[in-house]
Design an enzyme around this catalytic site. Structure first.
Site, PDB file in Angstrom:
ATOM      1  N   CYS A 112       3.246  -1.340   8.731  1.00  0.00           N
ATOM      2  CA  CYS A 112       1.830  -1.025   8.481  1.00  0.00           C
ATOM      3  C   CYS A 112       0.997  -2.297   8.411  1.00  0.00           C
ATOM      4  O   CYS A 112      -0.044  -2.409   9.075  1.00  0.00           O
ATOM      5  CB  CYS A 112       1.688  -0.227   7.192  1.00  0.00           C
ATOM      6  SG  CYS A 112       2.521   1.370   7.234  1.00  0.00           S
ATOM      7  N   HIS A 113       1.447  -3.274   7.609  1.00  0.00           N
ATOM      8  CA  HIS A 113       0.670  -4.501   7.441  1.00  0.00           C
ATOM      9  C   HIS A 113       1.533  -5.742   7.558  1.00  0.00           C
ATOM     10  O   HIS A 113       1.076  -6.834   7.216  1.00  0.00           O
ATOM     11  CB  HIS A 113      -0.054  -4.499   6.087  1.00  0.00           C
ATOM     12  CG  HIS A 113      -0.990  -3.351   5.918  1.00  0.00           C
ATOM     13  ND1 HIS A 113      -0.599  -2.173   5.348  1.00  0.00           N
ATOM     14  CD2 HIS A 113      -2.295  -3.204   6.272  1.00  0.00           C
ATOM     15  CE1 HIS A 113      -1.618  -1.326   5.327  1.00  0.00           C
ATOM     16  NE2 HIS A 113      -2.662  -1.931   5.891  1.00  0.00           N
ATOM     17  N   GLY A 114       2.776  -5.595   8.028  1.00  0.00           N
ATOM     18  CA  GLY A 114       3.607  -6.754   8.347  1.00  0.00           C
ATOM     19  C   GLY A 114       4.234  -7.436   7.170  1.00  0.00           C
ATOM     20  O   GLY A 114       4.296  -8.679   7.137  1.00  0.00           O
ATOM     21  N   PRO A 125       1.602  -9.356   3.212  1.00  0.00           N
ATOM     22  CA  PRO A 125       0.645  -9.186   2.096  1.00  0.00           C
ATOM     23  C   PRO A 125       1.228  -8.573   0.834  1.00  0.00           C
ATOM     24  O   PRO A 125       0.545  -8.499  -0.186  1.00  0.00           O
ATOM     25  CB  PRO A 125      -0.409  -8.259   2.702  1.00  0.00           C
ATOM     26  CG  PRO A 125       0.344  -7.444   3.696  1.00  0.00           C
ATOM     27  CD  PRO A 125       1.403  -8.350   4.270  1.00  0.00           C
ATOM     28  N   LEU A 176       0.814  -1.221   0.000  1.00  0.00           N
ATOM     29  CA  LEU A 176       0.000   0.000   0.000  1.00  0.00           C
ATOM     30  C   LEU A 176       0.843   1.264   0.000  1.00  0.00           C
ATOM     31  O   LEU A 176       0.339   2.339   0.326  1.00  0.00           O
ATOM     32  CB  LEU A 176      -0.954   0.001   1.200  1.00  0.00           C
ATOM     33  CG  LEU A 176      -2.070  -1.047   1.169  1.00  0.00           C
ATOM     34  CD1 LEU A 176      -2.885  -0.969   2.451  1.00  0.00           C
ATOM     35  CD2 LEU A 176      -2.955  -0.871  -0.042  1.00  0.00           C
TER      36      LEU A 176
END
Length: 273
Positions: free
Chosen positions: A237-239, A252, A219
């Site tokens: 942020c999202h690993g 991700p 992202l």
């Protein structure tokens, strides 16, 4: 009391008149009108046709003549009295005589026309070329934009095992000085097990230097250097976890970190862009 009758027809031209006298107490009077029933009116010497009327009129524009019942005619003028101007002074000597063929002089006359047309075509093509070059050149990047297109990095300022973060074209730029242990670890990775298969030699031009765009492919976050499960980069942020070659190993993110165009001008100078 006095009464009269008159009649005029289109096919029988004549006129008649009658008069009647009624006696009164004043004074008797009798008036008699001469009958002209048997007297014919004089015929016209010339019939009124469209041609005869057009010669007698001086029209300023288009003249229409109506004759008969619901019939319209038009008068057209031939203008046969116009004089054709003399162009003898503008004619060439080879074509001045109308009774002599101009075929022998045709090659010379055509060559001049072809030469003139060809010269005009060359000038037009050159003008179009200059205009296109100017138009395309106006869309080129300006000097200040070109100055920001490339960035120079002094490699002597980056110690071994460290990662330098710089801003280039509005994005974070990672320049990593890898250790020999990191190089050996990344070379030993099985490419078939990667989500985005890419060998380490395809991403690092020189084994001890790694140049990356520091934007997560998930992202658009900025990963943290020298962290994560694989010792490379980690996006909190999202690993998403990246190794020391910038390849996605966990999380991700679908793709590896982008490797920008770069070149090593010398042993201690790197040019990105």
């Amino acid at each position: 009391m006095l009464s009269s009758v008159s009649k005029i027809g289109a096919f029988a031209p004549f006129a008649s008149a009658t008069c009647q006298n009624v006696a009164t107490q004043l004074r008797p009077a009798v008036y008699v009108a001469q009958s002209v029933i048997n007297e014919k009116l004089p015929e016209r010497s010339e019939k009124l046709t469209s041609q005869s009327m057009s010669t007698a009129m001086l029209p300023k524009g288009l003249t229409k003549v109506t004759s008969g019942i619901h019939s319209t005619g038009q008068v057209r003028f031939a203008h046969t009295d116009l004089q054709v101007p003399d162009f003898s002074n503008y004619r060439k000597d080879s074509t001045a005589n109308p009774y002599q063929t101009a075929e022998p002089s045709a090659p010379n006359r055509k060559s001049f026309s072809y030469l003139f047309a060809g010269g005009g075509a060359v000038v037009a093509a050159y003008t179009a070329k200059v205009l296109v070059q100017e138009f395309v050149g106006s869309m080129n990047a300006s000097a200040d934009v070109l100055a920001l297109a490339k960035i120079e990095v002094n490699l002597n300022e980056i110690p071994e095992g460290k990662n330098l973060v710089m801003k280039w074209r509005g994005k974070p730029l990672f320049v990593r000085h890898r250790t020999q242990e990191e190089i050996d670890t990344e070379l030993a990775v099985d490419v078939a097990s990667l989500r985005d298969p890419q060998h380490d030699t395809e991403r690092a031009t020189k084994p001890d230097w790694l140049v990356l765009i520091g934007v997560c492919t998930h992202l658009g976050c900025v990963p943290i250097a020298n962290s994560g499960d694989y010792g490379g980069y980690y996006c909190p942020c999202h690993g998403s976890h990246y190794d020391a070659s910038g390849r996605i190993r966990k999380g991700p993110a679908p793709l590896n970190l982008e490797v920008p165009e770069h070149s090593f001008v010398s042993e201690d100078l790197l040019v990105v862009g």
